[in-house]
Motif scaffolding. Structure first.
Motif, mmCIF file in Angstrom:
data_model
loop_
_atom_site.group_PDB
_atom_site.id
_atom_site.type_symbol
_atom_site.label_atom_id
_atom_site.label_comp_id
_atom_site.label_asym_id
_atom_site.label_seq_id
_atom_site.Cartn_x
_atom_site.Cartn_y
_atom_site.Cartn_z
ATOM 1 N N THR A 255 0.908 -1.378 0.020
ATOM 2 C CA THR A 255 -0.010 0.029 0.254
ATOM 3 C C THR A 255 0.913 1.455 0.080
ATOM 4 O O THR A 255 0.604 1.580 -1.171
ATOM 5 C CB THR A 255 -1.172 -0.100 1.146
ATOM 6 O OG1 THR A 255 -1.900 -1.417 1.876
ATOM 7 C CG2 THR A 255 -1.624 1.503 1.454
ATOM 8 N N THR B 289 2.206 1.385 -3.243
ATOM 9 C CA THR B 289 0.861 2.583 -4.302
ATOM 10 C C THR B 289 1.214 3.617 -4.002
ATOM 11 O O THR B 289 0.839 4.400 -5.235
ATOM 12 C CB THR B 289 0.031 1.794 -3.553
ATOM 13 O OG1 THR B 289 -0.028 0.223 -3.949
ATOM 14 C CG2 THR B 289 -1.521 1.752 -4.822
ATOM 15 N N ALA B 290 1.096 3.793 -2.606
ATOM 16 C CA ALA B 290 1.140 6.073 -2.497
ATOM 17 C C ALA B 290 2.280 6.332 -3.675
ATOM 18 O O ALA B 290 1.727 7.759 -3.996
ATOM 19 C CB ALA B 290 1.129 6.030 -0.919
ATOM 20 N N GLU B 291 3.282 5.590 -3.041
ATOM 21 C CA GLU B 291 4.416 6.456 -4.353
ATOM 22 C C GLU B 291 3.948 6.502 -5.676
ATOM 23 O O GLU B 291 4.726 7.620 -5.766
ATOM 24 C CB GLU B 291 6.210 5.980 -3.901
ATOM 25 C CG GLU B 291 6.397 5.409 -2.141
ATOM 26 C CD GLU B 291 7.849 5.019 -2.109
ATOM 27 O OE1 GLU B 291 8.291 4.635 -3.227
ATOM 28 O OE2 GLU B 291 7.592 5.310 -0.997
ATOM 29 N N THR C 208 1.137 6.011 -7.005
ATOM 30 C CA THR C 208 0.230 7.494 -7.210
ATOM 31 C C THR C 208 0.717 8.848 -6.852
ATOM 32 O O THR C 208 0.293 9.560 -7.872
ATOM 33 C CB THR C 208 -1.163 7.271 -5.775
ATOM 34 O OG1 THR C 208 -1.405 5.414 -5.097
ATOM 35 C CG2 THR C 208 -1.681 7.834 -5.985
ATOM 36 N N ALA C 209 1.615 9.609 -6.872
ATOM 37 C CA ALA C 209 2.176 10.687 -6.568
ATOM 38 C C ALA C 209 2.637 10.265 -7.981
ATOM 39 O O ALA C 209 2.676 12.025 -8.689
ATOM 40 C CB ALA C 209 3.187 10.667 -5.581
ATOM 41 N N GLU C 210 3.280 10.151 -8.577
ATOM 42 C CA GLU C 210 4.141 9.760 -9.808
ATOM 43 C C GLU C 210 2.944 10.197 -10.734
ATOM 44 O O GLU C 210 3.054 10.558 -11.790
ATOM 45 C CB GLU C 210 5.370 8.469 -10.003
ATOM 46 C CG GLU C 210 6.366 9.015 -9.961
ATOM 47 C CD GLU C 210 7.434 7.522 -10.386
ATOM 48 O OE1 GLU C 210 6.892 7.440 -11.422
ATOM 49 O OE2 GLU C 210 7.990 6.705 -9.349
ATOM 50 N N LEU C 211 1.702 9.266 -11.038
ATOM 51 C CA LEU C 211 0.387 8.926 -11.821
ATOM 52 C C LEU C 211 0.102 10.448 -12.063
ATOM 53 O O LEU C 211 -0.618 10.907 -12.407
ATOM 54 C CB LEU C 211 0.420 8.389 -11.486
ATOM 55 C CG LEU C 211 0.168 6.476 -11.365
ATOM 56 C CD1 LEU C 211 -0.633 5.368 -11.388
ATOM 57 C CD2 LEU C 211 1.254 6.299 -13.244
ATOM 58 N N THR C 212 -0.334 11.162 -10.421
ATOM 59 C CA THR C 212 -0.601 12.774 -10.387
ATOM 60 C C THR C 212 0.093 13.244 -11.221
ATOM 61 O O THR C 212 -0.565 14.284 -11.810
ATOM 62 C CB THR C 212 -0.516 12.237 -9.048
ATOM 63 O OG1 THR C 212 -1.395 11.315 -8.700
ATOM 64 C CG2 THR C 212 -1.620 14.519 -8.627
ATOM 65 N N LYS D 171 -0.775 13.274 -14.887
ATOM 66 C CA LYS D 171 -2.014 13.453 -15.169
ATOM 67 C C LYS D 171 -1.992 14.458 -15.192
ATOM 68 O O LYS D 171 -2.749 15.490 -15.937
ATOM 69 C CB LYS D 171 -3.039 13.053 -13.658
ATOM 70 C CG LYS D 171 -3.077 11.386 -14.043
ATOM 71 C CD LYS D 171 -4.413 10.941 -12.909
ATOM 72 C CE LYS D 171 -4.888 9.338 -12.461
ATOM 73 N NZ LYS D 171 -6.136 9.370 -12.249
#
Length: 282
Positions: free
Chosen positions: A96, A99-101, A103-107, A110
């Motif tokens: 998890t 995943t948070a790390e 998510t920051a990259e994917l943000t 975006k």
């Protein structure tokens, strides 16, 4: 959660670890774990296929799916020793955090995608050329696309994980609902959600699939690159054209009347090649 527009979200669990008081709505079941069960272990279990297969037996409804608290209580859960539960939670918590790390990259990606999309797809209304001087036509969606709603299928015929028998992805109003035995379409298409709070969302798919009545299947007549249409329609925020009712919906006839800019196919392909590098759905 007891109710949702799709079966996947029914039964999702949130673990409350705080010390202050909290409030929940009427469409949720509150579960207090016993001394034999860790709350986080239970929450992770609700994300498994085993849990999904059990709750599917109790699901009721079509447009709104419901699994009552009484039926949730009938679902069986494996309970290993607390030490084993703690180790399972520790391992999954590690994933998890990773995943948070990510998510920051994917943000960040975006944000880049949205910036370039705005730059590349900004056309002056009804102008016959873009900012580079290239010719641009304006046509309605109905002139350049065939747009038809999909077909009804029983939720009992949809499974959450593909197998040799159920190998075709099934699209509903919010994306892939699961997998089915038969296909309704083949090729490169867009799918627009036409019912529910998230109606107007745009998906693209290449290959064989099944589309339910909650999705509009969009087929190009050749004048518009499907990839270009995907990025453009996403930018247009089609949800704003939904009916203002308890169950929002998009009428195909209203969508067909919307006008879009159409540069040359070469320019469309150039724009797609740039935006696809940033878009996370490709």
């Amino acid at each position: 959660t007891n109710t949702s527009e799709n079966l996947e979200d029914v039964g999702k669990a949130v673990v409350y670890l705080g010390k202050i008081q909290a409030v929940t709505g009427g469409h949720a079941t509150i579960i207090k774990p016993s001394q034999l069960l860790l709350g986080k272990y239970f929450a992770y279990f609700t994300q498994t296929e085993e849990f999904a297969s059990q709750k599917r037996k109790f699901a009721k409804g079509t447009k709104v799916i419901d699994v009552s608290a009484t039926d949730l209580a009938k679902i069986q859960i494996p309970i290993p020793p607390l030490a084993v539960q703690k180790e399972i939670v520790r391992i999954l918590d590690t994933f998890t955090e990773l995943t948070a790390e990510l998510t920051a990259e994917l943000t960040a990606r975006k944000k880049q995608y949205k910036y370039y999309r705005e730059q590349l797809l900004s056309f002056e209304p009804q102008m016959n050329t873009d900012k580079h001087g290239f010719k641009v036509e304006w046509k309605t969606l109905g002139e350049v696309f065939d747009m038809k709603a999909g077909q009804h299928i029983s939720s009992n015929d949809i499974i959450s994980i593909a197998n040799s028998e159920h190998r075709y992805p099934c699209f509903g109003g919010n994306g892939i609902r699961g997998y089915v035995k038969y296909k309704s379409h083949n090729g490169h298409h867009l799918l627009i959600g036409r019912q529910g709070a998230l109606c107007g969302n745009v998906q693209r798919f290449y290959g064989e699939f099944y589309a339910t009545e909650h999705a509009v299947v969009v087929t190009s007549n050749g004048e518009v690159n499907i990839g270009f249409a995907f990025h453009l329609l996403t930018l247009m925020n089609l949800n704003q054209y939904a009916s203002k009712s308890a169950q929002p919906g998009l009428a195909v006839g209203n969508l067909e009347r919307l006008k879009i800019p159409i540069p040359s196919l070469e320019e469309q392909a150039r724009i797609v090649s740039i935006l696809d590098k940033f878009d996370l759905s490709t």
